[in-house]
Design a protein around this motif. Sequence first.
Motif, PDB file in Angstrom:
ATOM      1  N   GLU A 140       1.055  -1.198   0.648  1.00  0.00           N
ATOM      2  CA  GLU A 140       0.111   0.385  -0.023  1.00  0.00           C
ATOM      3  C   GLU A 140       0.523   1.713  -0.286  1.00  0.00           C
ATOM      4  O   GLU A 140       0.315   2.781  -0.759  1.00  0.00           O
ATOM      5  CB  GLU A 140      -0.989  -0.066   1.311  1.00  0.00           C
ATOM      6  CG  GLU A 140      -1.593   1.121   1.578  1.00  0.00           C
ATOM      7  CD  GLU A 140      -3.128   1.019   2.116  1.00  0.00           C
ATOM      8  OE1 GLU A 140      -1.756   1.788   3.421  1.00  0.00           O
ATOM      9  OE2 GLU A 140      -4.166   0.873   2.615  1.00  0.00           O
ATOM     10  N   THR A 141       1.903   0.902   0.821  1.00  0.00           N
ATOM     11  CA  THR A 141       2.936   1.848   1.021  1.00  0.00           C
ATOM     12  C   THR A 141       3.710   2.715  -0.474  1.00  0.00           C
ATOM     13  O   THR A 141       3.412   3.566  -0.734  1.00  0.00           O
ATOM     14  CB  THR A 141       4.094   2.456   2.153  1.00  0.00           C
ATOM     15  OG1 THR A 141       3.604   2.199   3.427  1.00  0.00           O
ATOM     16  CG2 THR A 141       4.844   3.502   2.282  1.00  0.00           C
ATOM     17  N   MET A 142       4.132   1.700  -0.819  1.00  0.00           N
ATOM     18  CA  MET A 142       4.779   1.730  -2.063  1.00  0.00           C
ATOM     19  C   MET A 142       3.956   2.059  -3.650  1.00  0.00           C
ATOM     20  O   MET A 142       3.998   3.429  -4.696  1.00  0.00           O
ATOM     21  CB  MET A 142       5.438   0.577  -2.701  1.00  0.00           C
ATOM     22  CG  MET A 142       6.052  -0.215  -2.058  1.00  0.00           C
ATOM     23  SD  MET A 142       7.795   0.403  -2.525  1.00  0.00           S
ATOM     24  CE  MET A 142       8.149  -0.081  -3.628  1.00  0.00           C
ATOM     25  N   ALA A 143       2.636   1.619  -3.504  1.00  0.00           N
ATOM     26  CA  ALA A 143       1.623   2.092  -4.585  1.00  0.00           C
ATOM     27  C   ALA A 143       0.718   3.521  -4.165  1.00  0.00           C
ATOM     28  O   ALA A 143       1.056   3.997  -4.828  1.00  0.00           O
ATOM     29  CB  ALA A 143       0.420   1.566  -4.267  1.00  0.00           C
ATOM     30  N   THR A 144       0.830   3.983  -2.856  1.00  0.00           N
ATOM     31  CA  THR A 144       0.738   5.430  -2.600  1.00  0.00           C
ATOM     32  C   THR A 144       1.805   6.083  -2.797  1.00  0.00           C
ATOM     33  O   THR A 144       1.689   7.254  -3.704  1.00  0.00           O
ATOM     34  CB  THR A 144       0.250   5.639  -1.455  1.00  0.00           C
ATOM     35  OG1 THR A 144      -0.365   4.418  -0.637  1.00  0.00           O
ATOM     36  CG2 THR A 144       0.854   6.597  -0.791  1.00  0.00           C
ATOM     37  N   LEU A 145       3.170   5.649  -3.469  1.00  0.00           N
ATOM     38  CA  LEU A 145       4.596   6.657  -2.993  1.00  0.00           C
ATOM     39  C   LEU A 145       4.556   6.337  -5.208  1.00  0.00           C
ATOM     40  O   LEU A 145       4.925   8.092  -5.467  1.00  0.00           O
ATOM     41  CB  LEU A 145       5.597   5.852  -2.830  1.00  0.00           C
ATOM     42  CG  LEU A 145       6.128   6.071  -1.034  1.00  0.00           C
ATOM     43  CD1 LEU A 145       6.954   5.321  -0.442  1.00  0.00           C
ATOM     44  CD2 LEU A 145       5.797   8.147  -0.731  1.00  0.00           C
ATOM     45  N   ASP A 146       3.960   5.334  -5.546  1.00  0.00           N
ATOM     46  CA  ASP A 146       4.444   5.507  -7.054  1.00  0.00           C
ATOM     47  C   ASP A 146       3.338   6.267  -7.584  1.00  0.00           C
ATOM     48  O   ASP A 146       3.218   7.511  -8.198  1.00  0.00           O
ATOM     49  CB  ASP A 146       3.898   4.415  -7.720  1.00  0.00           C
ATOM     50  CG  ASP A 146       4.953   3.534  -7.622  1.00  0.00           C
ATOM     51  OD1 ASP A 146       6.099   3.896  -7.066  1.00  0.00           O
ATOM     52  OD2 ASP A 146       4.829   2.215  -7.462  1.00  0.00           O
ATOM     53  N   ILE A 147       2.072   6.705  -7.260  1.00  0.00           N
ATOM     54  CA  ILE A 147       0.968   7.519  -7.831  1.00  0.00           C
ATOM     55  C   ILE A 147       1.681   9.042  -6.786  1.00  0.00           C
ATOM     56  O   ILE A 147       1.125   9.792  -7.761  1.00  0.00           O
ATOM     57  CB  ILE A 147      -0.381   7.036  -7.031  1.00  0.00           C
ATOM     58  CG1 ILE A 147      -0.744   5.811  -7.496  1.00  0.00           C
ATOM     59  CG2 ILE A 147      -1.489   8.176  -7.112  1.00  0.00           C
ATOM     60  CD1 ILE A 147      -1.397   5.313  -9.209  1.00  0.00           C
ATOM     61  N   PHE A 148       2.124   9.538  -6.532  1.00  0.00           N
ATOM     62  CA  PHE A 148       2.726  10.420  -5.844  1.00  0.00           C
ATOM     63  C   PHE A 148       3.174  11.256  -6.604  1.00  0.00           C
ATOM     64  O   PHE A 148       3.055  12.565  -6.807  1.00  0.00           O
ATOM     65  CB  PHE A 148       2.903  10.242  -3.749  1.00  0.00           C
ATOM     66  CG  PHE A 148       3.061  11.592  -3.580  1.00  0.00           C
ATOM     67  CD1 PHE A 148       2.626  12.797  -3.554  1.00  0.00           C
ATOM     68  CD2 PHE A 148       4.708  12.040  -2.868  1.00  0.00           C
ATOM     69  CE1 PHE A 148       2.194  13.932  -2.188  1.00  0.00           C
ATOM     70  CE2 PHE A 148       4.879  12.978  -2.387  1.00  0.00           C
ATOM     71  CZ  PHE A 148       3.452  13.864  -2.209  1.00  0.00           C
TER      72      PHE A 148
END
Length: 376
Positions: free
Chosen positions: A310-318
């Motif tokens: 979830e953190t990785m996905a959040t940072l990728d989109i961010f």
Amino acid sequence: MTLDTEWIQQQLQNIIQAPFTIVPWCPEMMAEGETADSVIPDRSFVRDNKLYFPFRASAGELAAFVVEARYLTDRERKLVEALLANMEQFWKNGPQLSDNPIYSEEERMNRFGQWLIQQAANLNREEGVPDELQLRDSLSACMVPILLNGEGTQEGAITYTQLHRLFASYFGGDVLLTPLDEQSWLIMAKKELLLGADDDTESRDADFTESLEEVLTAFSLGLYELIANEWVGVFHLAVSKPSIPLQSLPQELNLLWETIHLGKIFHVTEHIHFSWELHLERLLNRIPKEQRVLFLEQVMKSSVILEDSETMATLDIFFQLDCNVSETAKRLYVHRNTLIYRLDKIKQETGLDVRTFNDAVLVKLYLLLYKVTKRK
């Protein structure tokens, strides 16, 4: 020749993922101020919340593809206009394929592919394209190179003939299709088939200001959807900017191979990779492993949280949305405060605040180096 309208309708629906209908032309369909003679087949218009794409199914016969306007973005609308214009021109002129059996054409391009692989493997030994292949004139034009690479061999795979006809229809003219191996093909289409003639720039709509990269991206997305309907299994596309193949094709082929390689490492969920978008990935991939590992150990006090999906996905989109908190929250379908909580948690665990430029750069570099180091 008469357009195969049902086939085009199916391809449009597959590419755009929206229902299209075909209707005969009638005066009630015309935009305000239009007459039957003034209708331009490669221009669309909106009427009653529906998009109309005029086209000539045969000589003198005008019809239209119709779709709800809400289904298409401005870019997709331009893409459909270009596709229909190209297809109509292709059917009007007839396929520009050799009258000789297709096997002879396929064999010629197979030999060219073998020569090209040898040249790409040894750039220090430059050799001209063999004269017997009769490709010098074709390779002297400015062309867009695209590498198609499949994963795994499947029975009933698409043939050279099928691919060539598919691409000729899509681009609206003849293309050079070069087999490299059982799962890889080099596609080269003349620049004007995608971007229009250089002297036609002024005739474009004033609001059509897409950059070269945007036009190539739109065409590549459509091409991917088109191939996906025929291809058996997973495949990737690598796209580079226009160049003159006779001058630099072996180097371009190596660039395309590297683009697919980097795309599979750094962007595992994507299947279309653009050479001009991977400059940073290309640089980081060339850093020795010992230096990468040292950076990963030194840059943050703890990286455990970055192993959370979830953190990785959040940072990728961010990062994809230029560190914009509001837009990232919308894309992730979460409340803005929820996203802020996640970013605060990242700061607490790593000591880095991705809302500041310097820390965002460090975390971005960390994520990219982590991907390449983990997979090697």
